[in-house]
Design an enzyme around this catalytic site. Structure first.
Site, short mmCIF file in Angstrom:
data_model
loop_
_atom_site.label_atom_id
_atom_site.label_comp_id
_atom_site.label_asym_id
_atom_site.label_seq_id
_atom_site.Cartn_x
_atom_site.Cartn_y
_atom_site.Cartn_z
N ASP A 251 -0.05 67.52 28.23
CA ASP A 251 1.09 67.02 26.74
C ASP A 251 0.56 67.91 25.77
O ASP A 251 -0.22 66.91 24.32
CB ASP A 251 1.24 65.63 26.60
CG ASP A 251 1.48 64.64 27.96
OD1 ASP A 251 2.23 65.16 28.63
OD2 ASP A 251 1.21 63.36 27.99
N LYS A 273 1.00 67.49 35.99
CA LYS A 273 2.06 67.14 34.85
C LYS A 273 2.96 67.58 33.71
O LYS A 273 1.81 67.45 32.88
CB LYS A 273 1.73 65.50 35.30
CG LYS A 273 2.85 64.45 34.59
CD LYS A 273 2.61 62.72 34.79
CE LYS A 273 1.78 62.90 32.86
NZ LYS A 273 3.11 62.79 32.48
N ASP A 304 7.74 65.31 34.97
CA ASP A 304 7.15 63.82 34.79
C ASP A 304 8.86 63.87 33.99
O ASP A 304 8.54 63.39 32.60
CB ASP A 304 6.17 63.79 33.86
CG ASP A 304 6.21 62.13 33.86
OD1 ASP A 304 7.37 60.91 33.97
OD2 ASP A 304 5.62 61.51 33.37
N LYS A 306 10.93 61.23 34.36
CA LYS A 306 12.41 60.21 34.53
C LYS A 306 13.81 60.12 34.20
O LYS A 306 13.92 59.88 33.11
CB LYS A 306 11.31 59.66 33.39
CG LYS A 306 10.02 59.22 33.62
CD LYS A 306 9.74 58.34 32.37
CE LYS A 306 7.80 58.34 32.32
NZ LYS A 306 7.34 59.78 31.63
N ASP A 309 20.27 58.58 34.89
CA ASP A 309 21.03 58.77 34.59
C ASP A 309 21.97 58.12 36.07
O ASP A 309 21.16 58.17 37.01
CB ASP A 309 21.94 59.51 33.81
CG ASP A 309 22.77 59.51 33.08
OD1 ASP A 309 23.91 58.60 33.51
OD2 ASP A 309 23.01 59.79 31.74
N GLN A 427 0.57 52.85 24.65
CA GLN A 427 -0.29 53.04 25.44
C GLN A 427 -1.31 51.77 26.06
O GLN A 427 -2.23 51.46 25.37
CB GLN A 427 -1.11 54.26 25.93
CG GLN A 427 -1.69 55.11 27.27
CD GLN A 427 -0.60 54.72 28.41
OE1 GLN A 427 -0.31 54.03 28.22
NE2 GLN A 427 -0.43 55.47 28.50
N GLY A 447 -4.15 62.31 30.62
CA GLY A 447 -4.06 63.14 29.66
C GLY A 447 -4.60 63.26 28.62
O GLY A 447 -6.00 64.39 28.26
N ARG A 448 -4.68 62.48 27.40
CA ARG A 448 -5.98 62.20 26.02
C ARG A 448 -7.20 63.05 27.01
O ARG A 448 -7.65 63.22 26.22
CB ARG A 448 -5.53 61.51 24.63
CG ARG A 448 -3.82 61.55 24.52
CD ARG A 448 -3.34 61.18 23.56
NE ARG A 448 -2.47 59.93 24.56
CZ ARG A 448 -1.88 58.84 24.40
NH1 ARG A 448 -2.01 59.18 22.43
NH2 ARG A 448 -1.26 58.21 25.04
#
Ligand code: 5BU
Length: 477
Positions: A251, A273, A304, A306, A309, A427, A447-448
């Site tokens: 990210d 990712k 990722d 997501k 629809d 989170q 991630g972080r």
């Protein structure tokens, strides 16, 4: 010789003996002829409801039970209604561990809560029970707790009628005979009764004692053979070959940063990712550069995205547009909110390209609606579409109705840091040991914890080791 419950902490053998005598004195344990709820005639009757009238005995009972769990890890505790409630309250107040309460009847008005108290999904819950005969009432408490996403780790029981417990009925009996409070005749009768109705349950019984025993965890290479989606099979092989169950979430703001990160953490990860729509720019050329790094370091790419629809729209979103996700991303994911048409649409594009899909069964964020029956629907859809669905985004698969499910399906879990906690926007973090060990997931997504570290490569190495150690330990368990 009396069978003495082993002591580990501050409650001594003499304390247990004194407690048994007190329980007898207040008639919490009686001998005679009693008809049990099951219809069985019993020469012994245990009724611990009376202890609320004897605060000192209640205190001793609470301390004796706490003594059994002082080495056990849990975040909250829940007493089985009604008799164990005051015991649990007393344990909670004495030792500062928060308590939850299960409603016996869920009211159809007001808050409709089955579980009262403050908790977060994924917390470990200890169940406190006074007396176990069949495990039925424990099971009635386990179910609503697990439905709320709590992980029931252990059950502590004061008296186990069926023996094998640390505070066994036989121990009580022996102590009372020694003190001439029960005649040898009565003792023999009770012993015979216990022998005739015996099962083996320890004083701190695993929550799984009521449901069927957990199947042994399979190695990733064994699961490769069971995966029906070819990419899912390759991912299990890659993880075993590379000894990594770490996925890093890239990210970052620019494509350059993303590519640099992939090169740095590449040696430590199984999956890289992305959220392609957070980068400052995108082109087929950048996609090719990322694929080249995936080849160089032997990792898979997971966009990722997501998807959420109808089938017809996701066909366009997955295969076309600026990003052409299906051309460069091995794995993508989708919500099941639209129904199974979304799987069919994504499959149409992805299957011919050898791609795999993860269904979002749960999310890591606070207040997520992906739980309970929704999660169960996702599991059913994944099981039914294993040619393309390779697994799940999940948080606590061990607490699902049927556990993690088919071993050919992989579980990948976001919301992971080396210490539990969360961020300001909902989170929620669990540790690698909890995610892989207790929650039975397969891949930690970080991630972080990695990208904000001073040295992302070193941080990735650390997470990789934590994830892999948890996996090895759970295989040995
Ligand atoms: P973090 O920095 O470790 O909190 O990043 C977690 C990543 O996983 C981030 O890219 C999220 O978009 C992603 N994520 C998540 O956090 N929780 C979820 O339930 C899902 C994805 Br699905």
């Amino acid at each position: 010789m009396s069978t003495v419950p082993p002591t580990t902490g501050s409650v001594s053998e003499a304390d247990y003996e004194a407690l048994v005598l007190k329980l007898h004195e207040i008639q919490a344990v009686k001998f005679g002829e009693f008809k049990l709820k099951s219809g069985l005639m019993s020469p012994v009757y245990v009724d611990l409801r009376i202890i609320v009238s004897y605060p000192q005995i209640l205190h001793r009972v609470a301390e004796a039970m706490w003594d059994r769990v002082r080495e056990t890890e849990f975040d909250v505790m829940c007493g089985v209604p009604y008799t164990a409630l005051p015991i649990a309250t007393c344990m909670s107040a004495l030792h500062g561990t928060p308590m939850l309460m299960r409603r016996k009847e869920v009211k159809d008005y007001g808050t409709k809560k089955a579980i009262e108290g403050a908790f977060t999904r994924g917390q470990r819950c200890l169940i406190v029970e006074d007396l176990v005969t069949s495990g039925m009432s424990v099971q009635e408490t386990v179910e609503p707790l697990e439905k709320e996403g709590l992980v029931v780790s252990d059950v502590v029981v004061l008296i186990d009628r069926e023996q094998g417990g640390r505070a066994r009925l036989t121990y009580i009996l022996d102590t009372l005979v020694q003190h001439s409070l029960v005649t040898p005749d009565v003792a023999a009768k009770v012993r015979q009764f216990i022998a005739d109705n015996q099962t083996d349950k320890p004083g701190v019984i695993p929550a799984a004692a009521a449901p069927p025993p957990k199947p042994k965890r399979l190695r990733y290479e064994e699961r490769a053979a069971l995966a029906k989606n070819p990419l899912g099979s390759k991912l299990f092989e890659l993880m075993a070959r590379k000894k990594s169950n770490l996925s890093v979430a890239a990210d970052v703001a620019t494509v350059e940063e993303m590519l640099e990160l992939a090169d740095k953490v590449g040696p430590h990860i199984c999956v890289f990712k992305t959220h392609v729509d957070v980068f400052d720019k995108w082109s087929d050329e950048y996609a090719a550069q990322l694929r080249q790094l995936a080849g160089k370091h032997d990792f898979m790419i997971f966009e990722d995205r997501k998807f959420a629809d109808i089938g017809n729209t996701v066909v366009m979103q997955y295969g076309g547009g600026i990003y052409k996700i299906a051309d460069w991303s091995d794995i993508t994911n989708a919500h099941l909110v639209p129904g199974s048409g979304i799987i069919d649409g994504l499959k149409q594009v992805g299957l011919p390209k050898g791609r795999g899909l993860l269904l979002l069964a749960e999310m890591s964020s606070k207040g997520t609606l992906a739980r309970g029956e929704y999660t169960e629907e996702v599991v059913a859809a994944a099981e039914a579409n294993q040619d393309f669905v390779m697994g799940y985004i999940s948080v606590s698969p061990s607490s699902w109705k049927n556990g993690p499910g088919s071993p050919g399906l992989i579980h990948m879990t976001p919301g992971v840091q080396l210490s539990a906690g969360g961020d300001a926007l909902g989170q929620q973090y669990n540790t690698p040991a909890s995610v892989i060990g207790e929650r039975a997931s397969d891949v930690i997504i970080v991630g972080r914890g990695v990208i904000k570290a001073a040295d992302p490569a070193a941080a990735a190495a650390e997470y990789r080791l934590a994830g892999w150690t948890a996996y090895e330990q759970s295989l040995a368990a």
